[in-house]
Design an enzyme around this catalytic site. Structure first.
Site, mmCIF file in Angstrom:
data_model
loop_
_atom_site.group_PDB
_atom_site.id
_atom_site.type_symbol
_atom_site.label_atom_id
_atom_site.label_comp_id
_atom_site.label_asym_id
_atom_site.label_seq_id
_atom_site.Cartn_x
_atom_site.Cartn_y
_atom_site.Cartn_z
ATOM 1 C CG ASP A 126 -2.102 0.614 1.411
ATOM 2 O OD1 ASP A 126 -2.273 1.606 -0.005
ATOM 3 O OD2 ASP A 126 -3.314 -0.005 0.651
ATOM 4 C CG HIS A 168 -5.189 3.889 0.664
ATOM 5 N ND1 HIS A 168 -4.427 1.908 0.587
ATOM 6 C CD2 HIS A 168 -6.825 3.607 0.396
ATOM 7 C CE1 HIS A 168 -5.795 2.167 -0.310
ATOM 8 N NE2 HIS A 168 -6.720 2.944 -0.718
ATOM 9 C CB SER A 205 -8.885 0.472 -0.434
ATOM 10 O OG SER A 205 -8.540 0.225 -1.633
#
Ligand SMILES: *[C@@H]1O[C@H](CO)[C@@H](O)[C@H](O)[C@H]1NC(C)=O
Ligand SMILES: *[C@@H]1O[C@H](CO)[C@@H](O)[C@H](O)[C@H]1NC(C)=O
Ligand SMILES: *[C@@H]1O[C@H](CO)[C@@H](O)[C@H](O)[C@H]1NC(C)=O
Ligand SMILES: *[C@@H]1O[C@H](CO)[C@@H](O)[C@H](O)[C@H]1NC(C)=O
Ligand SMILES: *[C@@H]1O[C@H](CO)[C@@H](O)[C@H](O)[C@H]1NC(C)=O
Ligand SMILES: *[C@@H]1O[C@H](CO)[C@@H](O)[C@H](O)[C@H]1NC(C)=O
Length: 780
Positions: A145, A220, A545
């Protein structure tokens, strides 16, 4: 910005990329290509690397040029390299012996949209179950990520956490603002970063936009890592809303971070060359589980021409489970947009949880409406119709009437269906007009509140219509508006519902393998956030996600309880225990519509963590099962033998069989033209010997289903039994899927698999081969 409206920002992102590509290609004709050479046959890293250089020498004039072209050499588990090549060189290499595939390194995106100025999220409000606390400490979860914010409480070492598993071979790498001595601990045991590919493809990262280290600038990666394995943190909240205890699915599991996605104006972009390097190192380091919320919308490249399929195929051979997100698209309720579809990995859809954020709207101090928002403090203003600022009442920057007319102090009412604007577009337009807040009216099924640049309350079309008509009656008299936030309410029914942005099946690459596999929470998830980019340590995000790490966390628990289970067995446990019913005891709704969901929306159903630990039976698969699948997909024995570990039987069967016969925990037949038998094998993993399982069948419309044998009698733990499902079309139809299910039950375990069948018969005569086992079959 709302994090679910991908299209707008995605196209913006592509535009940006095109500019960069043009710039680069004017100075250099080379692109980054991936050259995949299958299973690494050599344990010696140097020898493998040398073989890559030798191959490159054949397309370069000098050894120096050949060496300089290499970005990465992949040597462990899979062999190959990323290199700067021109198209002639790429074509030449693709024809060479030992090369399985050559493809351009694509730029991919994280499966949420922009989120740089938005905060945290809390998903689960309950306390961790004893199971979560008891298991997982021996499992290492790798997250590919945007990196990690190691100071977040979610990555603190819990009291009494045991030493790092001795199998671990990874590293905590030093880098900009990242000191391994303080960043890593017994929780965060590994952190690496990869930027050779992205800098080659998009140009150098600017110093103020990124950390050249595993540190997360996007947010994220911190969010997904804490969702998968975050430690228990009490009192997590976002400005007081969504209050609760935050923790990952496997709060005891260990975390290894591979930063492969990089901040470009708030969006996380990732180069396939870097992602492959992340996969490579994760496998070499010894992770047990990989979670990657990355992808790109169809058209999908063939298997073995993407990092996702190659990385997860070699992970599978090492017994490592790989979980991907199914993708987000604004047009997602349309079929076949699902991504990351290989049968040896898991693709996760996203659905809502039972929490809402009711927000009161009061007009003129006495007329009340209810909407939803993540607004944290009261707003007082004057209500205004979109028509006061935007031509044709279309809430888009392009329709702004006059830059001199300010919406300052105004709460603007916009409708999604007027000009077909997404909430992102409307928020941007109202922000541009200097508006105070936005009331966004849209069909109920699409409403998802978010943390937005302009405070936004979502209302349904009925409420929106009433507000607009009230405003019309008031004429020139100003209508005052108060927006009063709530705190988040648990117990919304029905829940879950599939998020409208969640990409649907069938798979556009191999429609006979059900994708997505499963759904999990992915709407307004509260998780950890880099604290330097906001005053908060938590943020709400929505997207597949967010659902992907939920499944990875639960898979880590299964792996901890059943260390010898293969990735296929773990997926089977997740899928066969998933549920299809919402809190109102009805079939889970498909977001973007008011219809019941089917397996192309939710896969086998919604993640059911407790039941998944004890599934009763599993549909297992080994490398050999996938080899037969690949033979049936048209891959040659030569190609296949390059990709598997030495000693694996790579002969293709003499007869082509349908890919529906892969021992998947779902039966999908995309082209049923005649009576067809499909084979499945299950293994008893329950606690009891001498167990009898009986089938319960729901037939798809217009298809008869026979099953044989009618009883599965297991004498021993680990016994395997094969059964046959015969599907007999009973109607004239082309191109319509019908759905059913098969449940094997021993009264305690209900081992359920979905059936998705598309009858394709044009003439009036339903032909059929003899139905094998039909005389012994059970019709239902
Ligand atoms: C590709 O690179 C090779 C080696 O540098 C060179 O000989 C060839 O002319 C190049 N081809 C094109 C189409 O640029
Ligand atoms: C609500 O308030 C407005 C303005 O103060 C007033 O004109 C109207 O009569 C009120 N309506 C009700 C139902 O009290
Ligand atoms: C905006 O206001 C300025 C200053 O009053 C004026 O010069 C300009 O023409 C106005 N622009 C438009 C598009 O009306
Ligand atoms: C609104 O958009 C226009 C055109 O894109 C831009 O020139 C202007 O600066 C924007 N104004 C604000 C307040 O964002
Ligand atoms: C975060 O902010 C603090 C306070 O401004 C600063 O000292 C620290 O260096 C920042 N950390 C990073 C990694 O940017
Ligand atoms: C349906 O059958 C026709 C005739 O055999 C074939 O051409 C077509 O591709 C089939 N459709 C699908 C979806 O498989």
């Amino acid at each position: 910005m709302a994090s679910y409206s991908n299209t707008f920002w995605f196209s913006w992102g592509l535009h940006f990329l095109l500019i960069c590509f043009c710039f680069i290609s004017s100075t250099s004709p080379s692109e980054v290509y991936m050259v995949y050479m299958g299973q690494s046959q050599n344990l010696d890293t140097e020898l493998t690397t040398k073989s890559h250089h030798r191959l490159l020498l054949k397309v370069f004039g000098s050894e120096e040029d050949a060496m300089q072209s290499v970005l990465y050499s992949y040597t462990y588990s899979f062999s190959g390299f990323a290199a700067k090549l021109n198209s002639t060189q790429a074509t030449t290499l693709a024809k060479m012996q030992g090369v399985v595939s050559v493809f351009e390194s694509r730029i991919l995106e994280l499966h949420t949209t922009r989120s740089w100025d938005f905060m945290g999220l809390t998903l689960d409000n309950g306390r961790a179950t004893p199971m979560q606390l008891a298991f997982g400490a021996d499992v290492i979860v790798g997250i590919l990520d945007s990196g990690i914010w190691p100071e977040s409480e979610s990555f603190h070492e819990e009291h009494g956490m045991g030493p790092i598993p001795s199998s671990w071979k990874g590293e905590c790498e030093e880098g900009e603002d990242f000191n391994p001595a303080t960043a890593c601990n017994r929780k965060l045991i590994g952190a690496r970063y990869y930027l050779t590919g992205i800098e080659q493809q998009l140009g150098p990262l600017t110093a103020d936009s990124e950390y050249r280290s595993p540190r997360d600038r996007v947010g994220h990666g911190t969010h997904t890592a804490s969702t998968a394995v975050g430690s228990i943190v009490r009192n997590a909240n976002f400005h007081g809303i969504g209050q609760g205890t935050a923790r990952g699915g496997g709060p005891r599991a260990r975390l290894a971070v591979y930063k492969v996605c990089w901040n470009q104006k708030g969006v996380g972009f990732c180069s396939e060359a870097d992602i492959m390097a992340g996969f490579h190192d994760a496998l070499k380091d010894g992770v047990h589980m990989i979670s990657a919320s990355i992808g790109r919308a169809p058209p999908l490249p063939p298997f073995f021409k993407s990092h996702a399929d190659i990385g997860s195929f070699h992970a599978m051979q090492l017994g490592v489970t790989v979980v991907f997100s199914a993708g987000n698209e604004n047009s997602a309720p349309h079929p076949s947009l699902v991504q990351n579809v290989s049968p040896w990995s898991i693709s996760v859809a996203a659905s809502s949880i039972d929490r809402t954020f009711p927000t009161k709207i009061v007009l003129d101090g006495n007329l009340t409406f209810m909407g939803e928002s993540l607004i944290t403090s009261q707003i007082n203003g004057i209500l205004a119709d979109a028509g006061s600022f935007f031509r044709d009442r279309i809430c888009s920057r392009d329709y702004y009437i006059n830059v001199n007319v300010s919406a300052s102090g105004k709460v603007v009412l916009c409708f999604s269906n007027v000009g077909l604007v997404s909430s992102d577009t409307a928020i941007d337009a109202v922000q541009n007009a200097s508006g105070l807040a936005l009331i966004f009216a849209e069909p109920l099924a699409r409403q998802i509140p978010d943390v937005d640049a302009v405070p936004t309350v979502h209302v349904d079309l009925q409420q929106g219509t009433r507000i607009r008509n009230y405003l019309g009656l008031a004429g020139r008299r100003p209508v005052s508006i108060q927006i009063i936030p709530g705190k988040g309410v648990i117990g919304k029914s029905p829940a879950p519902a599939v998020a409208y942005f969640s990409c649907r099946g069938p798979s556009s690459l191999s429609p006979d393998i059900l994708k997505p596999d499963i759904t999990a929470p992915g709407v307004n998830i509260l998780a950890a956030w880099p604290s330097n980019y906001s005053s908060k340590m938590w943020n709400f995000l929505s997207g597949t996600s967010m659902s992907c790490p939920h499944v990875a966390g639960v898979a880590a628990l299964i792996k901890s309880i059943h260390p010898d289970w293969s990735p296929a067995a773990i997926r089977s446990a997740l899928m066969t225990t998933a549920y299809m019913e919402d809190t109102a005891s009805e079939v889970i709704l498909a977001g973007g519509s008011t219809k019941a969901s089917d397996p192309f929306d939710v896969g086998a159903g919604h993640l059911n963590p407790i039941k998944a630990m004890d599934p009763g039976l599993v549909y297992d698969m080994k490398t050999r099962d996938y080899i037969i699948f690949l033979c049936n997909m048209g891959y040659t024995q030569n190609q296949i033998s390059l990709m598997v570990r030495p000693g694996t039987d790579t002969t293709c069967p003499h007869y082509f069989t349908s890919t529906s016969n892969l021992n998947y925990p779902a039966i999908t037949v995309s082209n049923l033209q005649t009576t067809t038998a499909v084979k499945r094998t299950v293994r008893n993993v329950g606690r009891n010997r001498n167990t009898l399982y009986y089938p319960k069948i729901i037939k798809p419309n217009g298809v008869d289903v026979y099953i044989w044998p009618k009883v599965l009698a297991f004498e021993w733990f680990k016994d395997e039994i094969t059964y046959y499902v015969t599907l007999k079309p009973r109607k004239i139809s082309q191109g319509r899927y019908d759905f059913g299910e098969i449940v094997w039950s021993d009264r305690y375990h209900n081992v359920r698999i979905p059936l998705a069948v598309c009858v394709n018969i044009t003439d009036g005569v339903i032909t059929g081969s003899t139905v094998s086992h039909s005389d012994a079959g059970l019709q239902s």
